[in-house]
Structure formats: structure tokens, C-alpha cells
Write a protein that holds these residues in place. Sequence first.
Motif, PDB file in Angstrom:
ATOM      1  N   ARG A   1      17.925   2.599   8.432  1.00 43.97           N
ATOM      2  CA  ARG A   1      17.102   2.732   7.232  1.00 43.97           C
ATOM      3  C   ARG A   1      16.231   1.493   7.069  1.00 43.97           C
ATOM      4  N   ILE A   2      15.072   1.687   6.462  1.00 39.54           N
ATOM      5  CA  ILE A   2      14.248   0.542   6.090  1.00 39.54           C
ATOM      6  C   ILE A   2      13.984   0.601   4.594  1.00 39.54           C
ATOM      7  N   LYS A   3      13.878  -0.572   4.018  1.00 37.27           N
ATOM      8  CA  LYS A   3      13.581  -0.698   2.597  1.00 37.27           C
ATOM      9  C   LYS A   3      12.299  -1.507   2.468  1.00 37.27           C
ATOM     10  N   TYR A   4      11.251  -0.848   1.983  1.00 40.54           N
ATOM     11  CA  TYR A   4      10.003  -1.552   1.718  1.00 40.54           C
ATOM     12  C   TYR A   4      10.131  -2.287   0.388  1.00 40.54           C
ATOM     13  N   VAL A   5       9.718  -3.554   0.363  1.00 36.00           N
ATOM     14  CA  VAL A   5       9.619  -4.304  -0.881  1.00 36.00           C
ATOM     15  C   VAL A   5       8.296  -5.065  -0.880  1.00 36.00           C
ATOM     16  N   GLY A   6       7.805  -5.374  -2.060  1.00 32.41           N
ATOM     17  CA  GLY A   6       6.566  -6.130  -2.191  1.00 32.41           C
ATOM     18  C   GLY A   6       5.971  -5.955  -3.569  1.00 32.41           C
ATOM     19  N   ASN A   7       4.828  -6.571  -3.787  1.00 31.38           N
ATOM     20  CA  ASN A   7       4.111  -6.500  -5.059  1.00 31.38           C
ATOM     21  C   ASN A   7       2.645  -6.234  -4.803  1.00 31.38           C
ATOM     22  N   ILE A   8       2.029  -5.543  -5.746  1.00 33.72           N
ATOM     23  CA  ILE A   8       0.590  -5.314  -5.691  1.00 33.72           C
ATOM     24  C   ILE A   8      -0.041  -6.082  -6.844  1.00 33.72           C
ATOM     25  N   LYS A   9      -1.040  -6.857  -6.543  1.00 33.95           N
ATOM     26  CA  LYS A   9      -1.750  -7.637  -7.557  1.00 33.95           C
ATOM     27  C   LYS A   9      -3.176  -7.126  -7.683  1.00 33.95           C
ATOM     28  N   SER A  10      -3.559  -6.812  -8.905  1.00 32.03           N
ATOM     29  CA  SER A  10      -4.924  -6.400  -9.194  1.00 32.03           C
ATOM     30  C   SER A  10      -5.274  -6.884 -10.589  1.00 32.03           C
ATOM     31  N   LYS A  11      -6.434  -7.471 -10.721  1.00 32.04           N
ATOM     32  CA  LYS A  11      -6.854  -7.984 -12.028  1.00 32.04           C
ATOM     33  C   LYS A  11      -7.390  -6.892 -12.927  1.00 32.04           C
ATOM     34  N   SER A  12      -8.092  -5.918 -12.361  1.00 33.98           N
ATOM     35  CA  SER A  12      -8.767  -4.944 -13.212  1.00 33.98           C
ATOM     36  C   SER A  12      -8.384  -3.487 -12.962  1.00 33.98           C
ATOM     37  N   LEU A  13      -7.707  -3.192 -11.867  1.00 37.12           N
ATOM     38  CA  LEU A  13      -7.390  -1.804 -11.542  1.00 37.12           C
ATOM     39  C   LEU A  13      -5.929  -1.477 -11.833  1.00 37.12           C
ATOM     40  N   LYS A  14      -5.693  -0.265 -12.326  1.00 37.81           N
ATOM     41  CA  LYS A  14      -4.318   0.180 -12.565  1.00 37.81           C
ATOM     42  C   LYS A  14      -3.841   0.949 -11.341  1.00 37.81           C
ATOM     43  N   VAL A  15      -2.711   0.522 -10.786  1.00 33.58           N
ATOM     44  CA  VAL A  15      -2.150   1.172  -9.605  1.00 33.58           C
ATOM     45  C   VAL A  15      -1.378   2.410 -10.038  1.00 33.58           C
ATOM     46  N   GLU A  16      -1.719   3.539  -9.435  1.00 36.98           N
ATOM     47  CA  GLU A  16      -1.087   4.811  -9.760  1.00 36.98           C
ATOM     48  C   GLU A  16       0.023   5.154  -8.759  1.00 36.98           C
ATOM     49  N   LYS A  17      -0.319   5.176  -7.447  1.00 39.20           N
ATOM     50  CA  LYS A  17       0.629   5.550  -6.385  1.00 39.20           C
ATOM     51  C   LYS A  17       0.352   4.714  -5.143  1.00 39.20           C
TER      52      LYS A  17
ATOM     53  N   TYR B   1       4.330  13.996   8.035  1.00 46.90           N
ATOM     54  CA  TYR B   1       5.412  13.028   8.216  1.00 46.90           C
ATOM     55  C   TYR B   1       4.904  11.607   8.411  1.00 46.90           C
ATOM     56  N   GLY B   2       3.605  11.401   8.273  1.00 48.82           N
ATOM     57  CA  GLY B   2       3.024  10.085   8.503  1.00 48.82           C
ATOM     58  C   GLY B   2       3.275   9.096   7.382  1.00 48.82           C
ATOM     59  N   PHE B   3       3.229   9.576   6.142  1.00 49.26           N
ATOM     60  CA  PHE B   3       3.363   8.688   4.992  1.00 49.26           C
ATOM     61  C   PHE B   3       4.294   9.275   3.949  1.00 49.26           C
ATOM     62  N   VAL B   4       4.882   8.405   3.170  1.00 48.87           N
ATOM     63  CA  VAL B   4       5.654   8.799   2.005  1.00 48.87           C
ATOM     64  C   VAL B   4       4.933   8.219   0.789  1.00 48.87           C
ATOM     65  N   GLU B   5       4.817   9.023  -0.251  1.00 43.85           N
ATOM     66  CA  GLU B   5       4.089   8.603  -1.446  1.00 43.85           C
ATOM     67  C   GLU B   5       5.079   8.250  -2.546  1.00 43.85           C
ATOM     68  N   ILE B   6       4.868   7.094  -3.173  1.00 39.30           N
ATOM     69  CA  ILE B   6       5.746   6.666  -4.264  1.00 39.30           C
ATOM     70  C   ILE B   6       4.905   6.266  -5.475  1.00 39.30           C
ATOM     71  N   LYS B   7       5.495   6.407  -6.630  1.00 41.32           N
ATOM     72  CA  LYS B   7       4.892   5.884  -7.858  1.00 41.32           C
ATOM     73  C   LYS B   7       5.449   4.478  -8.063  1.00 41.32           C
ATOM     74  N   THR B   8       4.630   3.618  -8.631  1.00 42.64           N
ATOM     75  CA  THR B   8       5.063   2.237  -8.808  1.00 42.64           C
ATOM     76  C   THR B   8       5.453   1.975 -10.256  1.00 42.64           C
ATOM     77  N   GLU B   9       6.338   1.031 -10.414  1.00 37.30           N
ATOM     78  CA  GLU B   9       6.695   0.519 -11.732  1.00 37.30           C
ATOM     79  C   GLU B   9       6.348  -0.957 -11.739  1.00 37.30           C
ATOM     80  N   ASN B  10       5.505  -1.350 -12.662  1.00 32.45           N
ATOM     81  CA  ASN B  10       5.068  -2.749 -12.775  1.00 32.45           C
ATOM     82  C   ASN B  10       4.463  -3.264 -11.477  1.00 32.45           C
ATOM     83  N   ASP B  11       3.777  -2.380 -10.751  1.00 26.04           N
ATOM     84  CA  ASP B  11       3.112  -2.729  -9.494  1.00 26.04           C
ATOM     85  C   ASP B  11       4.079  -3.288  -8.454  1.00 26.04           C
TER      86      ASP B  11
END
Length: 151
Positions: A26-42, A61-71
Motif C-alpha cells: 500500500r502507499i499513502k499519499y501525504v502533502g499540502n496544497i498552497k494557494s493564495k487565491s484559489l479554492k481547491v475542490e478535488k 485506473y490511471g488516477f484516483v480522485e479525492i476531496k481535500t480537507e483544509n488543502d
Amino acid sequence: MKRIFILLTLSLTIQYSYGQACGIYRIKYVGNIKSKSLKVEKIKLPTIQFLEGLGNENSEYGFVEIKTENDRIEVELGSHLTSNLFDKPEILLKLYERKRENIPIIITVIENGKNKEIRIELTWNNIQIKKLEDEKFGNLFELNLNEINIK
């Protein structure tokens, strides 16, 4: 009847002990998205099959889509059944680097009330990988994408 029971028990024991499931990880992706003016949806992150070179971006099967909480990016993915046994993060990272030059990330943001997709290519030099210990079956590796800045 006793022989059948013994053979059945022995057969099931061997199947569970020596099955091919040793190649699951299994792999667990972790990280943060930083944006000053845009709201990240997915966010769309590559699946393990894609990282191993078994699929392309356009396949389901190429990508998995997730919703973010607090980017914040945090999602765990399971691999398909494989004969490879990955127990060292360095070996897994080398496999991914051989199969894919970069990691594509697709971020859906809201801009002026409309959804817009932003594609970012992350290089392997900026990603850390480590093995985590847990109680679940299969090895767990953390892929730290660090901080992703979008403008």
C-alpha cells in the motif's frame, strides 16, 4: 471422513500460508496544497498501477480522485496482486522512477465560480518515501508530496 477433513484442513492451511498475496503493498499519499487565491475542490493522484507503468492517464485506473480537507492530501491506496515483494522504500522508488519520469497531479480549483483543472508534474527529487509500520496486511509506504504551490 476423517481423512477428507484432514486433507481439507491441510489444503486450506497451505493456501493461506503460501498464497501469492505476499506481493500486495500500500502507499499513502501525504502533502499540502498552497494557494493564495484559489479554492481547491478535488485532487487526482496516480494509482499504483499507473506508477508501475501498467496504465495510462486516460484509463479509468490511471488516477484516483479525492476531496481535500483544509488543502491537505492524505489517502491510502492498495496495490494489485503482484509477484514482486517490496519491503524497502528505495527499491519501490527506483521502480517508479524507471516507469514514470514525473508524477502528474491534477488539481481541480474554483476560479471565478467555475471549476478549472490544473496539471502539475512533480519530480521524484522532491518526493520522500518511507516505510510505515501498521497492523494491516502488506507493507505500507508513505509518499510525501510535500507542499504543492499553485498560482
